[in-house]
Every structure is written in structure tokens, then in C-alpha cells.
Motif scaffolding. Structure first.
Motif, PDB file in Angstrom:
ATOM      1  N   ASN A   1      -8.093   3.482  -3.574  1.00  0.00           N
ATOM      2  CA  ASN A   1      -7.572   2.126  -2.153  1.00  0.00           C
ATOM      3  C   ASN A   1      -8.930   1.011  -2.175  1.00  0.00           C
ATOM      4  OD1 ASN A   1      -9.838   4.079  -1.399  1.00  0.00           O
ATOM      5  ND2 ASN A   1      -8.958   4.054   0.399  1.00  0.00           N
TER       6      ASN A   1
ATOM      7  N   GLN B   1      -8.535  -2.856  -4.848  1.00  0.00           N
ATOM      8  CA  GLN B   1      -8.596  -4.505  -4.539  1.00  0.00           C
ATOM      9  C   GLN B   1      -9.697  -5.241  -4.278  1.00  0.00           C
ATOM     10  OE1 GLN B   1      -7.557  -2.256  -2.836  1.00  0.00           O
ATOM     11  NE2 GLN B   1      -7.540  -2.326  -1.040  1.00  0.00           N
TER      12      GLN B   1
ATOM     13  N   SER C   1       0.430  -2.854  -4.269  1.00  0.00           N
ATOM     14  CA  SER C   1       1.669  -2.095  -4.638  1.00  0.00           C
ATOM     15  C   SER C   1       2.534  -2.247  -6.247  1.00  0.00           C
ATOM     16  CB  SER C   1       2.130  -3.662  -3.884  1.00  0.00           C
ATOM     17  OG  SER C   1       2.099  -4.882  -4.372  1.00  0.00           O
ATOM     18  N   TYR C   2       1.577  -2.941  -6.764  1.00  0.00           N
ATOM     19  CA  TYR C   2       1.519  -2.616  -8.246  1.00  0.00           C
ATOM     20  C   TYR C   2       1.186  -1.642  -9.084  1.00  0.00           C
ATOM     21  CZ  TYR C   2       4.691  -7.545  -8.099  1.00  0.00           C
ATOM     22  OH  TYR C   2       5.421  -7.784  -7.527  1.00  0.00           O
ATOM     23  N   ARG C   3       0.174  -1.632  -8.445  1.00  0.00           N
ATOM     24  CA  ARG C   3      -0.859   0.166  -8.895  1.00  0.00           C
ATOM     25  C   ARG C   3       0.585   1.243  -9.747  1.00  0.00           C
ATOM     26  NH1 ARG C   3      -4.962   0.257  -6.193  1.00  0.00           N
ATOM     27  NH2 ARG C   3      -5.686  -1.531  -6.757  1.00  0.00           N
ATOM     28  N   GLU C   4       1.229   1.735  -8.639  1.00  0.00           N
ATOM     29  CA  GLU C   4       2.058   2.858  -8.996  1.00  0.00           C
ATOM     30  C   GLU C   4       3.084   2.263 -10.399  1.00  0.00           C
ATOM     31  OE1 GLU C   4       5.102   5.455  -6.678  1.00  0.00           O
ATOM     32  OE2 GLU C   4       4.092   4.405  -5.350  1.00  0.00           O
ATOM     33  N   LYS C   5       3.857   1.005 -10.469  1.00  0.00           N
ATOM     34  CA  LYS C   5       4.669   0.723 -11.129  1.00  0.00           C
ATOM     35  C   LYS C   5       3.771   0.731 -12.550  1.00  0.00           C
ATOM     36  CE  LYS C   5       7.034  -2.242  -8.080  1.00  0.00           C
ATOM     37  NZ  LYS C   5       7.759  -3.876  -7.884  1.00  0.00           N
TER      38      LYS C   5
END
Length: 97
Positions: free
Chosen positions: A37, A40, A82-86
Motif C-alpha cells: 500500500n 505508489q 488500482s491496476y496492480r490487481e489486474k
């Protein structure tokens, strides 16, 4: 390893790598381990310096060659939570396909 040993290893590695002319002291020590977390908060320049180390260790011709751009890939991974999981989903899919 203890947190103190991990921190020591990190700092010794940065000191060692900064001895090489390629890095010119550009690699910066981080005073504590970052959790996901906090990724970034990593500055773009620090990510780019880490890519240079990666390309040296793996003896790659560069970090941005043809259809591979490790600079942009790692910047997006670390700096856009928000893109890390993708990304992680795609990696698992590719690895276990």
C-alpha cells in the motif's frame, strides 16, 4: 532474517551498486521496507534506476527494447494501485496457462 538484517543488506547493496560509474550515486537507500500500500510513493526516477540494475544483472540489451518496456511496466505496477490487481491476474494467467 530480522528486519535489521534486511535493512543492513539493502543499505550495503545500494552502497555497493553506487560504486559503479553507471549509477553515479543515483540509487537511494530506503529507510524501511515498503508494503504494497506504499508502492505508489516510489518515485519514477527510483523505479527507472532499479530497471537499470535489472538489465545489468540479467545482461539485457536495455529496459526498453522492441515490445518490452520495463520502465513503463514497473512504473504502472508500482504507481497505479488500482491496476496492480489486474497485473497480478494477468501474470498468474500467463504463468499457469
Amino acid at each position: 532474517m530480522s528486519k535489521e538484517e534486511d535493512q543492513n543488506r539493502h543499505e550495503q547493496l545500494i552502497d555497493f551498486l553506487n560504486e559503479f560509474n553507471l549509477y553515479n550515486g543515483a540509487l537511494k537507500k530506503v529507510d524501511k521496507k515498503l508494503t504494497s500500500n506504499q508502492f505508489q510513493s516510489i518515485k519514477t526516477n527510483n523505479i527507472n534506476q532499479a530497471v537499470k540494475v535489472l538489465t545489468d544483472v540479467l545482461n539485457l540489451s536495455g529496459g526498453s527494447v522492441s515490445d518490452v518496456d520495463f520502465y513503463e511496466l514497473l512504473q504502472a505496477y508500482f504507481q497505479v494501485p488500482s491496476y496492480r490487481e489486474k497485473f497480478n491476474t494477468l501474470v498468474k494467467e500467463a504463468k499457469y496457462h
